[in-house]
Design an enzyme around this catalytic site. Structure first.
Site, short mmCIF file in Angstrom:
data_model
loop_
_atom_site.label_atom_id
_atom_site.label_comp_id
_atom_site.label_asym_id
_atom_site.label_seq_id
_atom_site.Cartn_x
_atom_site.Cartn_y
_atom_site.Cartn_z
N ARG A 153 0.84 -1.25 0.11
CA ARG A 153 0.01 -0.06 -0.16
C ARG A 153 0.90 1.28 0.13
O ARG A 153 0.52 2.41 0.21
CB ARG A 153 -1.01 0.04 1.20
CG ARG A 153 -1.97 -1.15 1.20
CD ARG A 153 -3.21 -1.06 2.00
NE ARG A 153 -3.95 -2.11 1.93
CZ ARG A 153 -4.00 -3.01 2.91
NH1 ARG A 153 -3.30 -2.88 3.94
NH2 ARG A 153 -4.85 -4.01 2.33
N LYS A 161 1.77 11.14 -11.92
CA LYS A 161 0.87 10.23 -12.61
C LYS A 161 1.77 8.83 -12.85
O LYS A 161 2.99 9.02 -13.35
CB LYS A 161 0.43 10.66 -13.88
CG LYS A 161 -0.66 11.50 -13.64
CD LYS A 161 -1.19 11.99 -15.03
CE LYS A 161 -2.50 12.87 -15.12
NZ LYS A 161 -2.89 13.11 -16.40
N GLU A 208 6.62 17.37 -25.84
CA GLU A 208 5.91 17.70 -24.85
C GLU A 208 6.42 19.04 -24.30
O GLU A 208 5.89 19.77 -23.56
CB GLU A 208 6.35 16.48 -23.55
CG GLU A 208 5.92 15.39 -23.98
CD GLU A 208 4.29 14.83 -23.52
OE1 GLU A 208 3.76 16.07 -23.41
OE2 GLU A 208 3.92 13.72 -23.39
N LYS A 237 5.14 22.72 -15.46
CA LYS A 237 4.41 21.30 -14.91
C LYS A 237 4.35 21.56 -13.28
O LYS A 237 3.04 21.06 -12.89
CB LYS A 237 5.31 20.18 -15.14
CG LYS A 237 4.57 19.04 -14.59
CD LYS A 237 4.17 18.00 -15.56
CE LYS A 237 3.57 16.60 -15.08
NZ LYS A 237 3.37 15.35 -15.65
N GLU A 248 -5.83 16.33 -11.10
CA GLU A 248 -6.77 16.54 -12.55
C GLU A 248 -8.42 16.67 -12.24
O GLU A 248 -8.98 16.09 -13.00
CB GLU A 248 -6.35 15.40 -13.58
CG GLU A 248 -6.63 15.92 -14.87
CD GLU A 248 -6.01 15.01 -15.97
OE1 GLU A 248 -4.80 14.73 -15.81
OE2 GLU A 248 -6.61 14.50 -16.90
N ARG A 293 -5.41 20.68 -14.80
CA ARG A 293 -4.25 19.76 -15.03
C ARG A 293 -4.52 18.93 -16.32
O ARG A 293 -3.68 18.58 -17.16
CB ARG A 293 -3.95 18.46 -14.05
CG ARG A 293 -2.78 17.43 -14.32
CD ARG A 293 -2.27 16.98 -13.05
NE ARG A 293 -1.36 15.92 -13.27
CZ ARG A 293 -0.27 15.34 -12.64
NH1 ARG A 293 -0.59 15.28 -11.38
NH2 ARG A 293 0.49 14.67 -13.08
N ASN A 312 -2.97 17.55 -21.11
CA ASN A 312 -3.21 16.64 -22.15
C ASN A 312 -3.68 17.05 -23.55
O ASN A 312 -4.02 16.29 -24.50
CB ASN A 312 -4.51 15.60 -21.73
CG ASN A 312 -4.23 14.36 -20.73
OD1 ASN A 312 -3.40 13.57 -21.22
ND2 ASN A 312 -4.26 14.90 -19.47
N HIS A 324 -3.35 14.53 -26.35
CA HIS A 324 -3.15 13.30 -25.91
C HIS A 324 -4.53 12.35 -26.19
O HIS A 324 -4.37 11.10 -26.47
CB HIS A 324 -3.04 13.26 -24.63
CG HIS A 324 -1.69 13.66 -24.04
ND1 HIS A 324 -0.99 14.79 -24.32
CD2 HIS A 324 -0.63 13.04 -23.28
CE1 HIS A 324 0.31 14.98 -23.99
NE2 HIS A 324 0.48 13.89 -23.36
N HIS A 349 -3.19 9.25 -27.84
CA HIS A 349 -3.29 8.12 -27.30
C HIS A 349 -3.92 7.20 -28.24
O HIS A 349 -3.69 5.87 -28.19
CB HIS A 349 -4.00 8.08 -25.89
CG HIS A 349 -3.29 8.70 -24.63
ND1 HIS A 349 -3.53 9.03 -23.54
CD2 HIS A 349 -1.85 9.04 -24.63
CE1 HIS A 349 -2.73 9.40 -22.85
NE2 HIS A 349 -1.59 9.45 -23.57
N HIS A 388 5.67 7.89 -27.91
CA HIS A 388 4.60 8.80 -27.17
C HIS A 388 4.32 10.27 -27.55
O HIS A 388 3.79 11.07 -28.24
CB HIS A 388 4.56 8.50 -25.68
CG HIS A 388 3.56 9.43 -24.98
ND1 HIS A 388 2.25 9.20 -24.79
CD2 HIS A 388 3.79 10.85 -24.29
CE1 HIS A 388 1.67 10.25 -24.00
NE2 HIS A 388 2.79 11.09 -23.75
#
Ligand code: NAD
Ligand code: GLY
Length: 365
Positions: free
Chosen positions: A118, A140, A182, A224, A234, A238, A242, A245, A249, A262
């Site tokens: 955990r 993330k 990016e 960032k 997010e 935030r 993206n 993206h 993606h 990517h």
């Protein structure tokens, strides 16, 4: 060395940026609170940098795991190999994991750290430009699913990020450009003067000019860190990180993980987002041309793969974490330097972009 802080209250942490940081033992000892340390890396990065790192960890009980390299290995099965090692070597919850590698290793290492008993501490040592300017910062973590990119994961912050600019010397040109995608993103979403600086300095960046690279890394991390400090999980701003993206993606998933890098998929996606922003009446033709010109100058692809038909593209875009109640949501640009997340975009307009943009040439008809 530059030191920036990601401000998250009791979970705030520094980003160190500079040359030769991998050989700086004090940074590691400052942030490792345990005796047991697991270094997670891959078959490409290990022969280049693992020994340098291990040399600085001689006072710890260090184990290592060298994972296969590639986006196609960013899976739960690979993360399980990390758990196997942690358990086999009897790692306690207070142990520390160090992710040494690009975004794939950082995302998987962070996810393993988030889940193991955990939650165990972890450090990010990003070794690609993309990882230094984006993925190592902000917590993330996660893996891909065959049906969607980064669909399994957790928000889990590292103890620190150590970005050694020297390790970029061994990065190939294609990976460097993927990272620049990016970097350009930050200019587009919130930093017009950085965008203008990039237009003027793209040749220096591609030539790996140290001063230009250091500035680009720092400016990206400042942007960032500010965004993450404002909206860690997010629920708002935030999401603007993206940009490109949702399209990107879809390209990565649709073409098979690893086919497009990517950053390359994001570059194409940002062009598609620009085209859609024009259809929304926000950008004009000159803005779109300017965005495509900078990405092209960065040696990035700007045309979507012709194999992906518009309908398939749409279906892939329907698996996106920003979507609400099954409706596709896309980050768009109100102008260069200002991103927005409209509540709903007419799917007819999205389809128009998918049908028209890049089909004959980069013109947006
Ligand atoms: P990557 O991790 O696959 O690294 C690219 C390639 O460079 C790999 O082959 C790697 O082994 C190699 N490499 C790494 N460092 C090197 C070095 N110094 N010299 C030579 N080769 C080196 O890819 P990436 O572009 O770093 O990261 C992409 C991943 O990051 C994607 O999975 C993406 O989803 C994820 N990502 C995550 C976030 C986030 O916020 N967590 C943000 C952006 C991207
Ligand atoms: N790279 C997107 C984010 O960190 O939110």
């Amino acid at each position: 060395m530059e030191e920036l802080i990601v401000e998250l209250g009791s979970r705030s942490y520094p980003i160190y940026i500079g040359a030769g940081l991998l050989t700086c033992a004090e940074l590691l000892t400052k942030h490792i609170k345990s005796k047991q340390v697991l270094v997670v890396t891959n078959t490409t990065v290990a022969p280049l940098y693992l020994q340098q790192l291990l040399n600085n960890l001689q006072s710890y009980n260090v184990e290592q795991i060298v994972l296969p390299d590639g986006e196609q290995y960013k899976t739960l099965d690979t993360v399980s190999l990390i758990f196997d090692q942690l358990l086999a070597k009897r790692f306690s919850r207070n142990a520390t994991l160090i992710a040494l590698g690009g975004g794939v290793i950082g995302d998987m290492g962070g996810f393993a750290a988030a889940c193991y008993q955990r939650g165990m501490a972890f450090l990010q040592i990003p070794t690609t430009l993309l990882a230094q300017v984006d993925s190592s910062v902000g917590g993330k973590t996660g893996v891909n699913h065959p049906l969607g990119k980064n669909m399994i994961g957790a928000f889990y912050q590292p103890q620190c990020v150590i970005a050694d600019a020297d390790v970029l010397d061994t990065l190939d040109d294609r990976q460097l450009s993927a990272g620049i995608a990016e970097v350009i993103k930050y200019g587009l979403i919130r930093d017009i003067s950085f965008f203008e600086w990039l237009e003027e300095n793209i040749t220096a960046l591609l030539a790996r000019d140290k001063v230009a690279l250091a500035y680009a890394i720092k400016q990206s991390c400042i942007n960032k860190a500010e965004i993450v400090g404002e909206d860690e999980t997010e629920s708002g701003i935030r999401a603007t990180l993206n940009l490109g993206h949702t399209f990107g993606h879809a390209i990565e998933t649709g073409m098979g993980y690893g086919e497009y890098l990517h950053g390359e998929a994001v570059a194409i996606g940002m062009c598609q987002a620009a085209d859609l922003s024009r259809r929304m009446g926000w950008l004009n033709d000159a803005d779109v041309t300017r965005i495509i010109a900078l990405l092209t100058a960065a040696n990035l692809p700007v045309i979507p793969p012709p194999q992906l038909a518009a309908e398939q593209f749409l279906q892939l875009m329907a698996v996106d974490k920003k979507n609400v109640d099954g409706q596709i949501r896309v980050i768009l640009l109100e102008k260069i330097g200002l991103a927005t997340l409209p509540m709903g975009v007419d799917s007819k307009l999205i389809l128009e972009t998918l049908m028209a943009y890049g089909k004959s040439n980069t013109a947006v008809n």
